[in-house]
Design a protein around this motif. Structure first.
Motif, mmCIF file in Angstrom:
data_model
loop_
_atom_site.group_PDB
_atom_site.id
_atom_site.type_symbol
_atom_site.label_atom_id
_atom_site.label_comp_id
_atom_site.label_asym_id
_atom_site.label_seq_id
_atom_site.Cartn_x
_atom_site.Cartn_y
_atom_site.Cartn_z
ATOM 1 N N UNK A 7 -1.203 6.608 7.498
ATOM 2 C CA UNK A 7 -1.047 6.019 6.168
ATOM 3 C C UNK A 7 -0.115 6.828 5.267
ATOM 4 N N UNK A 8 0.530 7.845 5.839
ATOM 5 C CA UNK A 8 1.534 8.662 5.142
ATOM 6 C C UNK A 8 0.927 9.503 4.026
ATOM 7 N N UNK A 9 -0.302 9.943 4.235
ATOM 8 C CA UNK A 9 -0.979 10.779 3.259
ATOM 9 C C UNK A 9 -0.949 12.245 3.675
ATOM 10 N N UNK A 10 -1.123 13.103 2.687
ATOM 11 C CA UNK A 10 -1.218 14.527 2.941
ATOM 12 C C UNK A 10 -2.679 14.919 2.956
ATOM 13 N N UNK A 11 -3.002 15.963 3.747
ATOM 14 C CA UNK A 11 -4.396 16.347 3.909
ATOM 15 C C UNK A 11 -4.536 17.859 3.973
ATOM 16 N N UNK A 12 -5.625 18.336 3.407
ATOM 17 C CA UNK A 12 -6.054 19.714 3.602
ATOM 18 C C UNK A 12 -7.359 19.626 4.380
ATOM 19 N N UNK A 13 -7.356 20.196 5.562
ATOM 20 C CA UNK A 13 -8.518 20.140 6.453
ATOM 21 C C UNK A 13 -9.199 21.495 6.483
ATOM 22 N N UNK A 14 -10.502 21.479 6.380
ATOM 23 C CA UNK A 14 -11.306 22.693 6.499
ATOM 24 C C UNK A 14 -12.246 22.489 7.682
ATOM 25 N N UNK A 15 -11.856 23.014 8.854
ATOM 26 C CA UNK A 15 -12.787 22.933 9.981
ATOM 27 C C UNK A 15 -13.903 23.956 9.774
ATOM 28 N N UNK A 45 0.851 -1.191 0.000
ATOM 29 C CA UNK A 45 0.000 0.000 0.000
ATOM 30 C C UNK A 45 0.885 1.238 0.000
ATOM 31 N N UNK A 46 0.527 2.184 -0.830
ATOM 32 C CA UNK A 46 1.275 3.423 -0.930
ATOM 33 C C UNK A 46 0.327 4.595 -0.743
ATOM 34 N N UNK A 47 0.854 5.756 -0.298
ATOM 35 C CA UNK A 47 -0.010 6.931 -0.120
ATOM 36 C C UNK A 47 -0.664 7.347 -1.438
ATOM 37 N N UNK A 48 -1.750 8.077 -1.335
ATOM 38 C CA UNK A 48 -2.441 8.594 -2.512
ATOM 39 C C UNK A 48 -1.530 9.507 -3.303
ATOM 40 N N UNK A 49 -1.804 9.637 -4.590
ATOM 41 C CA UNK A 49 -1.021 10.545 -5.427
ATOM 42 C C UNK A 49 -1.304 12.009 -5.080
ATOM 43 N N UNK A 50 -2.537 12.309 -4.736
ATOM 44 C CA UNK A 50 -2.926 13.691 -4.445
ATOM 45 C C UNK A 50 -2.952 13.961 -2.958
ATOM 46 N N UNK A 51 -3.914 14.739 -2.552
ATOM 47 C CA UNK A 51 -4.081 15.079 -1.145
ATOM 48 C C UNK A 51 -5.515 14.796 -0.735
ATOM 49 N N UNK A 52 -5.684 14.398 0.494
ATOM 50 C CA UNK A 52 -7.016 14.140 1.047
ATOM 51 C C UNK A 52 -7.636 15.470 1.450
ATOM 52 N N UNK A 53 -8.920 15.624 1.176
ATOM 53 C CA UNK A 53 -9.635 16.804 1.664
ATOM 54 C C UNK A 53 -10.592 16.343 2.751
ATOM 55 N N UNK A 54 -10.688 17.136 3.808
ATOM 56 C CA UNK A 54 -11.559 16.791 4.926
ATOM 57 C C UNK A 54 -12.257 18.049 5.419
ATOM 58 N N UNK A 55 -13.514 17.887 5.754
ATOM 59 C CA UNK A 55 -14.312 18.970 6.315
ATOM 60 C C UNK A 55 -14.892 18.446 7.622
ATOM 61 N N UNK A 56 -14.776 19.238 8.690
ATOM 62 C CA UNK A 56 -15.277 18.777 9.985
ATOM 63 C C UNK A 56 -16.349 19.724 10.522
ATOM 64 N N UNK A 57 -17.281 19.183 11.296
ATOM 65 C CA UNK A 57 -18.364 19.981 11.858
ATOM 66 C C UNK A 57 -17.945 20.677 13.160
ATOM 67 N N UNK A 58 -18.865 21.456 13.715
ATOM 68 C CA UNK A 58 -18.569 22.250 14.908
ATOM 69 C C UNK A 58 -18.569 21.430 16.201
ATOM 70 N N UNK A 59 -19.366 20.364 16.236
ATOM 71 C CA UNK A 59 -19.467 19.621 17.494
ATOM 72 C C UNK A 59 -18.218 18.755 17.654
ATOM 73 N N UNK A 60 -17.677 18.749 18.830
ATOM 74 C CA UNK A 60 -16.451 17.997 19.123
ATOM 75 C C UNK A 60 -15.317 18.420 18.180
#
Length: 172
Positions: A140-148, A110-125
């Motif tokens: 898993x050695x992936x890169x991520x852009x998080x939008x809280x 298994x290898x990391x994704x070629x791109x980047x993971x996008x994640x959006x999180x809600x206000x609770x917790x």
């Protein structure tokens, strides 16, 4: 209170730049590196539990008892993900299972994704929800852009600082 409105909203260009940085970065972190970063993150959060839970309480309005519980849960998530980073996830398959098969083995990796993971999180917790996105990405050695959510961004920003303090390369 006083902190509301102090975090600038990201522009489309900011988001594109974040994805370009994440996509362009090739992590050289070993499984042990990722294990150590994730465990160190849990250690730092645990050591700063009162401060982190104060921010959660101020930011989203949950009581101190619940924000302390959330801090503990997030520590568990980072610890579990750190342990998972050490697990060998490769597999071996026999190819001689059919009349047309040959006597050989196929090995998977298994290898990391070629791109980047996008994640959006809600206000609770706001800590635990982010931890559930970020920790597996690191494991898993992936890169991520998080939008809280804009309602509780400060906890995610604090977590980013903790991750960098624990050794996570910022481009991840």
């Amino acid at each position: 209170g006083a902190l509301v409105g102090t975090v600038p909203k990201a522009t489309v260009d900011d988001v594109r730049r974040a994805f370009a940085i994440a996509r362009g970065y090739q992590s050289t972190l070993t499984r042990h590196d990722r294990y150590r970063i994730l465990h160190r993150t849990a250690e730092i959060i645990r050591a700063r539990a009162a401060e982190v839970s104060d921010l959660i309480t101020a930011e989203c309005g949950i009581c101190k008892k619940d924000s302390l519980y959330e801090v503990g849960r997030a520590c568990d998530v980072f610890t579990f993900a750190g342990n998972a980073a050490l697990a060998d996830d490769g597999q071996i398959f026999s190819c001689d299972l059919t009349p047309h098969g040959k006597s050989r083995k196929v090995y998977t990796l298994r290898e990391p994704l070629q791109g980047a993971i996008s994640a959006i999180t809600p206000f609770n917790h706001p800590l635990n929800q982010v931890a559930h996105k970020v920790a597996p990405s690191i494991a898993t050695n992936n890169r991520m852009v998080l939008k809280p959510t804009e309602k509780t961004p400060l906890t995610a920003l604090l977590l980013a600082d903790v991750l960098y303090e624990a050794g996570l390369p910022p481009p991840m």
